[in-house]
Design a protein around this motif. Structure first.
Motif, mmCIF file in Angstrom:
data_model
loop_
_atom_site.group_PDB
_atom_site.id
_atom_site.type_symbol
_atom_site.label_atom_id
_atom_site.label_comp_id
_atom_site.label_asym_id
_atom_site.label_seq_id
_atom_site.Cartn_x
_atom_site.Cartn_y
_atom_site.Cartn_z
ATOM 1 N N UNK A 85 -33.001 38.089 10.026
ATOM 2 C CA UNK A 85 -33.471 39.098 10.962
ATOM 3 C C UNK A 85 -34.532 38.440 11.845
ATOM 4 N N UNK A 86 -34.058 37.592 12.777
ATOM 5 C CA UNK A 86 -35.007 36.822 13.576
ATOM 6 C C UNK A 86 -35.902 37.722 14.411
ATOM 7 N N UNK A 87 -35.293 38.751 15.033
ATOM 8 C CA UNK A 87 -36.095 39.600 15.920
ATOM 9 C C UNK A 87 -37.182 40.317 15.135
ATOM 10 N N UNK A 88 -36.814 40.876 13.975
ATOM 11 C CA UNK A 88 -37.815 41.583 13.173
ATOM 12 C C UNK A 88 -38.886 40.619 12.674
ATOM 13 N N UNK A 130 -30.199 46.160 5.338
ATOM 14 C CA UNK A 130 -29.428 45.871 6.540
ATOM 15 C C UNK A 130 -28.613 44.592 6.356
ATOM 16 N N UNK A 185 -32.078 47.479 10.838
ATOM 17 C CA UNK A 185 -32.930 46.677 11.727
ATOM 18 C C UNK A 185 -33.727 47.576 12.666
ATOM 19 N N UNK A 216 -41.139 39.918 15.614
ATOM 20 C CA UNK A 216 -41.914 41.135 15.895
ATOM 21 C C UNK A 216 -43.009 41.313 14.857
ATOM 22 N N UNK A 217 -42.684 40.976 13.601
ATOM 23 C CA UNK A 217 -43.690 41.058 12.537
ATOM 24 C C UNK A 217 -44.858 40.129 12.831
ATOM 25 N N UNK A 224 -42.292 49.240 12.354
ATOM 26 C CA UNK A 224 -43.371 48.319 12.728
ATOM 27 C C UNK A 224 -44.221 48.931 13.841
#
Lengths: 107, 166
Positions: free
Chosen positions: B48-51, A54, A66, B54-55, A73
Motif C-alpha cells: 500500500x504505497x500510497x497509504x 485490503x 485502502x 500518506x502515513x 488518516x
C-alpha cells in the motif's frame, strides 16, 4: 483449523498488540498529551487492520479498505489538531495537563 | 512471513511501548515518531504505497510536530513528582490486557477462509486518484470540509482569550 501462521493473522496480531498498547497508555497516563498519543496509536492500529484486510481480502482492486484507511488518516489528523488545541486551552486555564487534577468542568 | 516483517513489527511495537512507558514526554513523542515510521513501513510491506507515504506525510510530518508543539507549549516535559501514571493505572492495564486477549483469541481462533497468499494487487496511485474523484468524491468533499472546520476550530480553541483572562 486455526488461523495462526497466515500473513493476515500476523498483521492482525501486531495491530491488536499495538491497539492494546495504545489503550493502556490512554488509560494509565496522567498527562493529557500522552493520553492523546495513546489514542493516536489505537487509530493507527485500526488503519493497519484496514490495509491488511485490503491486501489479503478478495477484491483489492475495489480499493475499499485502502480508501477507508486514507479517510481514517485524514480524520485522525483533524482529531489530533483539535485534541491538542483543547489540551493547550485547558493548560492555559488550569496551569496543568495532569488529568488527575482536572476534575471540574467550570472554566 | 519474511524477516523484514518481524523486524518492522518489533520496531513498531517497541516504539509504541516506549511512547507509552517513557517518563520524559519529549522522549515519548520521539518514540511515537518511531512507531509511526514502523507503521508506514508495514503499509509499504503490504503493497500500500500510497497509504504508506500518506502515513509518513501526515503522521511523521504533521501529527508528531503538533504533539511536540503541544508538549513545549504546556511545559509537559517536566516529570511530575508523583509519577507519570494515574492512580487507577492497574484498572487501565487490566482493561487493555483483556482487550488484547479477546482480540488475539478472535484472530487466532477464526477459521481461515481468505486465500493464504494472494497476488500483489495491481493498484497504482492513478487508480486511487480516479477512485477518489469518482466513486469516493462525496467522502472526499466531506473530509475537506471536516479538515477546514477542524483547523478553524483548533485555532479558535487554542487562541489566547485576552478580554476574558484573569
Amino acid at each position: 483449523m486455526t488461523n495462526l501462521g497466515s500473513p493476515l493473522a500476523a498483521y492482525l496480531l501486531v495491530a491488536a498488540l499495538l491497539f492494546a498498547i495504545g489503550l493502556a497508555g490512554a488509560l494509565t497516563r496522567r498527562n493529557a498529551i500522552l493520553v492523546l498519543i495513546g489514542i493516536e496509536l489505537m487509530l493507527n492500529a485500526a488503519n493497519l487492520n484496514f490495509i491488511a484486510f485490503w491486501r489479503y481480502g478478495p477484491r483489492p482492486e475495489a480499493l475499499t479498505g485502502m480508501m477507508f484507511a486514507i479517510f481514517s488518516i485524514a480524520v485522525a489528523a483533524a482529531e489530533a489538531a483539535v485534541g491538542l488545541g483543547l489540551v493547550i486551552s485547558i493548560h492555559r486555564h488550569t496551569q496543568t495537563t495532569d488529568l488527575d487534577q482536572i476534575n471540574r468542568m467550570k472554566g | 512471513m519474511s524477516v523484514a516483517f518481524y523486524l518492522i513489527a518489533a520496531l513498531t511495537l517497541a516504539g509504541g511501548l516506549a511512547a507509552v512507558l517513557l517518563k520524559n514526554t519529549v522522549h515519548c513523542a520521539l518514540a511515537l515518531t518511531v512507531a509511526f515510521a514502523g507503521l508506514a513501513l508495514l503499509f509499504l510491506q503490504l503493497d500500500a504505497q500510497f497509504a504508506g507515504f500518506a502515513q509518513i506525510l501526515v503522521y511523521i510530518g504533521a501529527v508528531a510536530i503538533l504533539v511536540v508543539f503541544a508538549i513545549l507549549l504546556t511545559r509537559g516535559s517536566d516529570t511530575p513528582k508523583d509519577g507519570v501514571f494515574s492512580q487507577s493505572w492497574l484498572v487501565g492495564l487490566v482493561i487493555a490486557a483483556g482487550v488484547f486477549a479477546v482480540l488475539g483469541w478472535a484472530v487466532i481462533e477464526s477459521v481461515r477462509v481468505l486465500p493464504q497468499e494472494t497476488a500483489t494487487p495491481a493498484v497504482t496511485v492513478h487508480d486511487i486518484g480516479n477512485a477518489l474523484v469518482g466513486r469516493y468524491v462525496l467522502p472526499l468533499e466531506i473530509v475537506a470540509l471536516l479538515l477546514t472546520a477542524a483547523t478553524i476550530g483548533a485555532v479558535i480553541v487554542a487562541m489566547h482569550e485576552k478580554e476574558r483572562s484573569r
